[in-house]
Design an enzyme around this catalytic site. Structure first.
Site, mmCIF file in Angstrom:
data_model
loop_
_atom_site.group_PDB
_atom_site.id
_atom_site.type_symbol
_atom_site.label_atom_id
_atom_site.label_comp_id
_atom_site.label_asym_id
_atom_site.label_seq_id
_atom_site.Cartn_x
_atom_site.Cartn_y
_atom_site.Cartn_z
ATOM 1 N N ARG A 77 -6.951 1.936 -3.466
ATOM 2 C CA ARG A 77 -6.128 0.601 -3.436
ATOM 3 C C ARG A 77 -6.358 0.167 -5.200
ATOM 4 O O ARG A 77 -7.569 -0.043 -5.781
ATOM 5 C CB ARG A 77 -5.716 -0.410 -2.941
ATOM 6 C CG ARG A 77 -5.144 -2.122 -3.606
ATOM 7 C CD ARG A 77 -5.750 -3.043 -2.526
ATOM 8 N NE ARG A 77 -4.847 -4.210 -3.239
ATOM 9 C CZ ARG A 77 -5.074 -5.151 -3.096
ATOM 10 N NH1 ARG A 77 -6.577 -5.562 -2.056
ATOM 11 N NH2 ARG A 77 -4.399 -5.886 -3.057
ATOM 12 N N HIS A 121 -1.453 -8.803 -9.229
ATOM 13 C CA HIS A 121 -2.256 -9.214 -8.571
ATOM 14 C C HIS A 121 -2.979 -9.463 -9.668
ATOM 15 O O HIS A 121 -4.210 -9.517 -11.303
ATOM 16 C CB HIS A 121 -3.074 -8.446 -8.334
ATOM 17 C CG HIS A 121 -5.168 -8.733 -7.660
ATOM 18 N ND1 HIS A 121 -5.448 -7.840 -7.107
ATOM 19 C CD2 HIS A 121 -5.697 -9.062 -8.419
ATOM 20 C CE1 HIS A 121 -6.076 -8.079 -6.665
ATOM 21 N NE2 HIS A 121 -6.292 -8.982 -7.060
ATOM 22 N N GLU A 166 -3.150 -11.923 -2.610
ATOM 23 C CA GLU A 166 -3.113 -13.890 -2.460
ATOM 24 C C GLU A 166 -2.463 -14.445 -3.477
ATOM 25 O O GLU A 166 -2.912 -15.475 -3.982
ATOM 26 C CB GLU A 166 -5.186 -13.664 -2.652
ATOM 27 C CG GLU A 166 -5.388 -12.824 -2.224
ATOM 28 C CD GLU A 166 -7.178 -12.918 -2.909
ATOM 29 O OE1 GLU A 166 -7.890 -13.607 -4.162
ATOM 30 O OE2 GLU A 166 -8.316 -12.125 -2.247
ATOM 31 N N ASN A 296 -7.280 -10.064 3.198
ATOM 32 C CA ASN A 296 -8.326 -10.437 2.697
ATOM 33 C C ASN A 296 -9.295 -10.982 3.138
ATOM 34 O O ASN A 296 -8.821 -12.032 2.727
ATOM 35 C CB ASN A 296 -8.247 -10.214 1.073
ATOM 36 C CG ASN A 296 -7.677 -9.339 0.739
ATOM 37 O OD1 ASN A 296 -7.364 -8.840 0.710
ATOM 38 N ND2 ASN A 296 -7.444 -8.814 -0.702
ATOM 39 N N TYR A 298 -13.660 -12.661 3.305
ATOM 40 C CA TYR A 298 -15.173 -12.797 2.605
ATOM 41 C C TYR A 298 -15.677 -13.740 3.766
ATOM 42 O O TYR A 298 -16.804 -13.198 3.722
ATOM 43 C CB TYR A 298 -14.572 -12.913 1.673
ATOM 44 C CG TYR A 298 -14.656 -11.999 0.744
ATOM 45 C CD1 TYR A 298 -15.410 -10.939 -0.050
ATOM 46 C CD2 TYR A 298 -12.617 -12.050 0.608
ATOM 47 C CE1 TYR A 298 -14.158 -9.958 -0.956
ATOM 48 C CE2 TYR A 298 -12.501 -10.999 -1.114
ATOM 49 C CZ TYR A 298 -13.218 -10.193 -1.303
ATOM 50 O OH TYR A 298 -12.828 -9.096 -2.403
ATOM 51 N N GLU A 355 -9.025 -6.334 1.856
ATOM 52 C CA GLU A 355 -10.806 -6.019 0.973
ATOM 53 C C GLU A 355 -11.308 -6.999 1.903
ATOM 54 O O GLU A 355 -11.060 -7.662 2.525
ATOM 55 C CB GLU A 355 -10.273 -7.275 -0.569
ATOM 56 C CG GLU A 355 -9.764 -7.262 -1.470
ATOM 57 C CD GLU A 355 -9.427 -8.167 -2.510
ATOM 58 O OE1 GLU A 355 -9.827 -9.034 -2.428
ATOM 59 O OE2 GLU A 355 -8.483 -7.841 -3.161
HETATM 60 O O1 IFM Z 1 -12.039 -10.429 -7.316
HETATM 61 C C1 IFM Z 1 -11.420 -11.171 -5.887
HETATM 62 C C2 IFM Z 1 -10.120 -10.316 -6.311
HETATM 63 O O2 IFM Z 1 -9.248 -10.097 -7.540
HETATM 64 C C3 IFM Z 1 -9.006 -10.894 -5.158
HETATM 65 N N1 IFM Z 1 -9.809 -11.130 -4.095
HETATM 66 C C4 IFM Z 1 -11.182 -11.493 -4.132
HETATM 67 C C5 IFM Z 1 -11.838 -10.868 -4.764
HETATM 68 C C6 IFM Z 1 -13.396 -11.712 -5.239
HETATM 69 O O3 IFM Z 1 -13.318 -12.754 -5.810
#
Ligand code: IFM
Length: 452
Positions: A77, A121, A166, A296, A298, A355
């Site tokens: 990606r 992006h 995002e 995405n 985290y 992500e």
């Molecule tokens: O680095 C970023 C990415 O560009 C977008 N999502 C979160 C990642 C980590 O912060």
């Protein structure tokens, strides 16, 4: 010890983005973008670095793509830098830019990997920001014209198209908190930008369909679950609910359900926020059928009511869990909860985790190795939850680690390392970390062992 297994057709990949890796910020006819401008102003980036060179992917893409292939990565990606294709954001096309991405895509395909390409992006051409950027409704046309060039040039050479990465961060970090380019501070403008981002997404999907391509298209949303600090306190419970509405529903609902979360808009209206201007036909345009839900994620949040935090009145507190170097809590169970929340709310969409990963304090040891055990542990725990979701019938089709090589982490610069491949920014040497070797085995085996 238990064995985690994924279906044979489950796709493992890595993700990255143009500004974060390419460098060559002013080469071969590329125009200036908002991150070039933003990082060149002292004080914006914590470690005073910028993306002028980054990982020098512009010159080293062959080496990087071959390394990805060697590690067995199945999907690569990456994103396109708008100002490389259209230096002014619209109008004259830069043929060198078109050629660059054609070569990159060819290299990925020749190395037998699938391509996942993000159209936007975060690196808006500065010339368009000068006209208001995402706050100007004209951007829907600027963006769609740009996307159409990519569809026509690269079409089926891309397996998965992502319209926008995002929109939450683009709007709220760029136009409200100002941590990101273009560094503005107005909540109502940020909310208007959300609407334009989603309109641009819908218009691009419509254009894509008219091109009769066989590849797939979707949008990538960053989401997370939130729980109240005190479950017995009604105000905390409401605040956590609002946080999910502002972070998740504000984006997922219009795309999948064709409406904004009314309760959230009523709340914001009462707080004096100017609600976005929504014209007739807008919600239908946003609500296009997409082929996958790009997710995405985290971490997750613990939220308390905080009247000082205008306009949402939500405050974030820790829950005491371990944190990665990004300061984000490691909370894999919430990943499962999020996947099932998406599955329920949006009618069982095909999900690609575009992500997930961990920033870690990585360094090269005396034997030349980068032993990133914490990252391996993070990936194991999160992937276990993905596998649980798949086993329970949630349609997760793929998982991409953020990110392939260490790269320029926006306002934090080069200090935060997320890669599974270490980059020595001075020599540009790449060293696959232990996590890259571990991930490579996971792909080979379509699974891994985990201690319970
Ligand atoms: O680095 C970023 C990415 O560009 C977008 N999502 C979160 C990642 C980590 O912060």
């Amino acid at each position: 010890m238990s064995i985690i297994k994924f279906p044979n057709d489950f796709e493992f990949g890595t993700a990255t983005a143009a500004y974060q890796i390419e460098g060559a910020w002013n080469e071969d006819g590329k125009g200036e973008n908002i991150w070039d401008r933003f990082t060149h102003v002292p004080g914006h980036i914590q470690d005073k670095t910028n993306g002028d060179i980054a990982c020098d992917f512009y010159h080293r893409y062959k080496e990087d793509i071959r390394l990805a292939k060697k590690l067995g990565i199945e999907v690569f990606r990456l994103s396109v830098n708008w100002a490389r294709i259209l230096p002014d954001g619209q109008g004259e096309v830069n043929l060198a830019g078109i050629e660059f991405y054609r070569n990159v895509l060819r290299e990925i395909r020749e190395n037998n990997m699938k391509v996942c390409l993000t159209i936007y992006h975060w690196d808006l051409p500065q010339k368009l920001q000068d006209k208001g950027g995402w706050a100007n409704r004209d951007i829907v046309k600027w963006y769609t014209d740009y996307a159409e060039i990519l569809f026509r040039e690269y079409g089926n050479d891309v397996d998965y198209w992502i319209t926008i990465n995002e929109p939450y961060c683009i709007a709220f970090l760029g136009y409200w908190t100002g941590e990101h380019a273009p560094g503005l501070h107005d909540y109502s403008t940020a909310l208007q930008a959300v609407h334009h981002l989603l309109l641009a997404h819908g218009a691009a999907v419509k254009k894509f369909r008219s091109c009769n391509l066989s590849s797939e298209i979707g949008i990538t949303l960053n989401m997370g679950m939130a729980c109240p600090e005190n479950a017995d306190d009604g105000k905390d419970v409401e605040a956590a609910r609002r946080s999910v509405m502002a972070g998740n529903c504000l984006f997922g609902d219009p795309v999948y359900l064709g409406r904004y979360p009314e309760e959230l808009f009523e709340f914001l209206d009462k707080k004096g926020v100017v609600l976005p201007e929504i014209r007739e036909g807008d919600m239908e345009l946003i609500n296009q059928k997409v082929d996958f839900f790009g997710l995405n994620t985290y971490t997750a949040g613990t939220i308390k009511y905080d009247a000082s935090q205008w306009p949402l009145e939500t405050g974030s507190v820790g829950s005491g869990r371990e944190r990665t170097e990004a300061g984000w809590e490691v909370w894999p169970e919430k990943f499962y909860e999020l996947l099932s929340w998406i599955d329920n709310r949006y009618g069982h969409p095909a999900i690609i985790i575009t992500e997930n990963g961990a920033a870690n304090n990585d360094w090269v040891d005396s034997q030349g190795k980068v032993v990133d055990s914490n990252r391996i542990e993070y990936l194991k725990r999160y992937l276990k939850e993905v596998s649980r979701a798949v086993d329970n019938g949630i349609s997760v089709k793929g998982y991409y680690v953020w990110c392939f090589t260490d790269n320029f982490e926006w306002a934090y610069g080069e200090a935060r390392r997320f890669g599974i491949v270490y980059v020595d920014y001075k020599s540009q040497k790449r060293i696959p970390k232990e996590s890259a070797k571990w991930f490579s085995d996971v792909i080979k085996e379509k699974g891994f062992e985990i201690k319970e």
